[in-house]
Design a protein around this motif. Structure first.
Motif, mmCIF file in Angstrom:
data_model
loop_
_atom_site.group_PDB
_atom_site.id
_atom_site.type_symbol
_atom_site.label_atom_id
_atom_site.label_comp_id
_atom_site.label_asym_id
_atom_site.label_seq_id
_atom_site.Cartn_x
_atom_site.Cartn_y
_atom_site.Cartn_z
ATOM 1 N N GLY A 109 -0.901 -14.332 13.468
ATOM 2 C CA GLY A 109 -2.088 -14.610 14.258
ATOM 3 C C GLY A 109 -2.980 -13.396 14.429
ATOM 4 N N ARG A 110 -4.252 -13.663 14.585
ATOM 5 C CA ARG A 110 -5.239 -12.592 14.727
ATOM 6 C C ARG A 110 -4.984 -11.776 15.995
ATOM 7 N NH1 ARG A 110 -10.986 -14.891 14.444
ATOM 8 N NH2 ARG A 110 -10.455 -15.031 12.237
ATOM 9 N N GLY A 111 -4.989 -10.467 15.851
ATOM 10 C CA GLY A 111 -4.851 -9.578 16.996
ATOM 11 C C GLY A 111 -3.461 -9.054 17.240
ATOM 12 N N ASP A 112 -2.441 -9.607 16.570
ATOM 13 C CA ASP A 112 -1.082 -9.147 16.854
ATOM 14 C C ASP A 112 -0.863 -7.701 16.434
ATOM 15 O OD1 ASP A 112 0.126 -11.209 18.230
ATOM 16 O OD2 ASP A 112 1.831 -11.316 16.860
ATOM 17 N N VAL A 113 -1.456 -7.303 15.329
ATOM 18 C CA VAL A 113 -1.301 -5.912 14.882
ATOM 19 C C VAL A 113 -1.863 -4.946 15.921
ATOM 20 C CG1 VAL A 113 -2.105 -4.243 13.169
ATOM 21 C CG2 VAL A 113 -1.227 -6.451 12.423
ATOM 22 N N VAL B 94 0.619 -0.531 12.114
ATOM 23 C CA VAL B 94 -0.527 0.024 11.403
ATOM 24 C C VAL B 94 -0.579 -0.541 9.983
ATOM 25 C CG1 VAL B 94 -0.645 2.120 12.780
ATOM 26 C CG2 VAL B 94 0.805 2.077 10.730
ATOM 27 N N HIS B 95 0.129 -1.621 9.769
ATOM 28 C CA HIS B 95 0.171 -2.264 8.458
ATOM 29 C C HIS B 95 -1.203 -2.862 8.145
ATOM 30 C CE1 HIS B 95 2.841 -3.607 5.219
ATOM 31 N NE2 HIS B 95 2.112 -4.714 5.151
ATOM 32 N N PRO B 96 -1.627 -2.816 6.884
ATOM 33 C CA PRO B 96 -2.938 -3.385 6.546
ATOM 34 C C PRO B 96 -2.993 -4.894 6.749
ATOM 35 C CG PRO B 96 -1.732 -2.728 4.565
ATOM 36 C CD PRO B 96 -0.973 -2.179 5.725
ATOM 37 N N VAL B 97 -4.200 -5.375 7.017
ATOM 38 C CA VAL B 97 -4.432 -6.787 7.337
ATOM 39 C C VAL B 97 -5.596 -7.297 6.506
ATOM 40 C CG1 VAL B 97 -5.124 -8.390 9.167
ATOM 41 C CG2 VAL B 97 -3.554 -6.516 9.684
ATOM 42 N N GLY C 110 2.992 -6.494 1.085
ATOM 43 C CA GLY C 110 1.542 -6.484 0.971
ATOM 44 C C GLY C 110 0.887 -6.651 2.323
ATOM 45 N N PRO C 111 -0.437 -6.689 2.364
ATOM 46 C CA PRO C 111 -1.134 -6.823 3.639
ATOM 47 C C PRO C 111 -0.741 -8.099 4.379
ATOM 48 C CG PRO C 111 -2.677 -6.383 1.846
ATOM 49 C CD PRO C 111 -1.354 -6.637 1.214
ATOM 50 N N LEU C 112 -0.730 -8.021 5.684
ATOM 51 C CA LEU C 112 -0.567 -9.219 6.500
ATOM 52 C C LEU C 112 -1.797 -10.111 6.348
ATOM 53 C CD1 LEU C 112 0.819 -7.626 9.767
ATOM 54 C CD2 LEU C 112 2.020 -9.332 8.380
ATOM 55 N N HIS C 113 -1.558 -11.415 6.306
ATOM 56 C CA HIS C 113 -2.646 -12.384 6.237
ATOM 57 C C HIS C 113 -2.863 -12.966 7.639
ATOM 58 C CE1 HIS C 113 -2.655 -12.729 1.732
ATOM 59 N NE2 HIS C 113 -1.441 -12.216 1.927
ATOM 60 N N GLU C 114 -4.039 -12.730 8.208
ATOM 61 C CA GLU C 114 -4.340 -13.227 9.552
ATOM 62 C C GLU C 114 -4.969 -14.614 9.473
ATOM 63 O OE1 GLU C 114 -5.068 -9.613 12.689
ATOM 64 O OE2 GLU C 114 -6.807 -10.428 11.655
ATOM 65 N N TRP C 115 -4.398 -15.551 10.259
ATOM 66 C CA TRP C 115 -4.978 -16.888 10.346
ATOM 67 C C TRP C 115 -6.409 -16.814 10.878
ATOM 68 C CZ3 TRP C 115 -2.370 -20.048 7.584
ATOM 69 C CH2 TRP C 115 -0.981 -20.075 7.584
#
Length: 302
Positions: A165-169, A17-20, A191-196
């Motif tokens: 990668g996008r969608g892993d969260v 549930v970590h921010p992205v 900090g927030p995860l950075h999605e490719w």
């Protein structure tokens, strides 16, 4: 980690549930541009590091319910937790996956700790110990959010950016309901995860491709299946191109004999497509050295 985090079922909960946020690095590209970069002189240094090992039955790595695995004898496989260091002459140091931390296990719930005990995990060095020997990475590029790839984040400074990668969260499994969300524990304080920001590869060879630094030195490859956002990384290193595939293909059985992974039915088609794309790319470019998720392609032990 195979099976442990990927079992299907109802009552599913998300991986984290970590921010992205959207990635602030890289731009979408295409396979033909990546292939052209292979003829350029490599500028990045590359090193693989062994952090830990564990042992599990082959059923943790191949789908024993699939007829294609019937000829593989029962037995144990040793798996390795790797991370990879890349040093760019202009942009600095980056880490692909995160190693391991001694601080993770005590924070896990009892069921998860029992699973780790059953796998007989042997730590050879921690990320904290590795960090004592050199520069802190500017960012961590994850292949995916599963426990054995994110555990070392606890040892990484909280202001280090983490890319995924996008969608892993949003990956859902009933297993997370039982074992908790190890990724959230590892990401605590970050900090927030950075999605490719992948877009479809116009050449169709991969699901998506990103030129990370804009100079053809490091590429992120979308490889959905093992997890929704599974990501590989191609590095044009000074000693030749390297391809880190993460658990898109984790073992020699998966690479050499195309044995399917034990995955939910909804993920199998994507996983096999990603693995096939990697094998085709490797066959077309034999100068590229391939690094599997948990085993060497050539050595029985590392």
């Amino acid at each position: 980690m195979p099976v442990l985090l990927l079992a299907p079922g109802g009552c599913a909960t998300v991986a984290a549930v970590h921010p992205v946020v959207a990635s602030d690095l890289g731009a979408p590209s295409r396979t033909s541009t990546l292939e052209a970069s292979l003829s350029q002189r490599g500028v990045v240094t590359f090193e693989r590091i062994v952090f830990a090992r564990w042992t599990a039955g082959r059923g943790a790595f191949i789908d024993r319910n699939d007829s294609r695995t019937a000829g593989v004898p029962k037995g144990m496989e040793e798996a390795v937790i790797y991370a990879y260091v890349i040093d760019h002459p202009r942009f600095g140091r980056y880490l692909i996956d995160s190693g391991v931390s001694q601080d993770l296990e005590p924070r896990l719930n009892p069921l998860m700790r029992r699973a780790l005990h059953d796998l007989n995990i042997r730590i050879e060095r921690t990320t904290a110990e590795w960090l004592q020997g050199g520069a802190t990475p500017r960012a961590v590029f994850l292949t995916h959010l599963h426990f054995d790839h994110v555990g070392g984040l606890l040892d990484v400074p909280d202001d280090t950016s983490v890319y995924v990668g996008r969608g892993d969260v949003e990956e859902r499994s009933w297993t997370y309901r039982l074992i908790g969300r190890p990724a959230d524990i590892a990401l605590d304080g970050k900090g927030p995860l950075h999605e490719w920001a992948f877009t479809p590869d116009p050449d169709g060879a991969f699901a998506g491709i990103i030129d990370v630094f804009g100079d053809g030195s490091v590429w992120a490859l979308s490889l959905p299946g093992h997890s929704p956002g599974s990501t590989g990384y191609l590095i044009n290193a000074v000693d030749g191109p390297k391809l880190v595939v993460g658990d898109a293909v984790s073992t020699r059985l998966g690479w050499e004999q195309a044995m399917p992974q034990p995955l939910p039915a909804s993920a199998r088609a994507d996983a096999e497509a990603s693995a096939d794309r990697l094998r085709r790319f490797s066959a077309a470019h034999p100068q590229v050295e391939v690094f599997l998720g948990h085993q060497s392609r050539t050595d029985q032990t590392d």
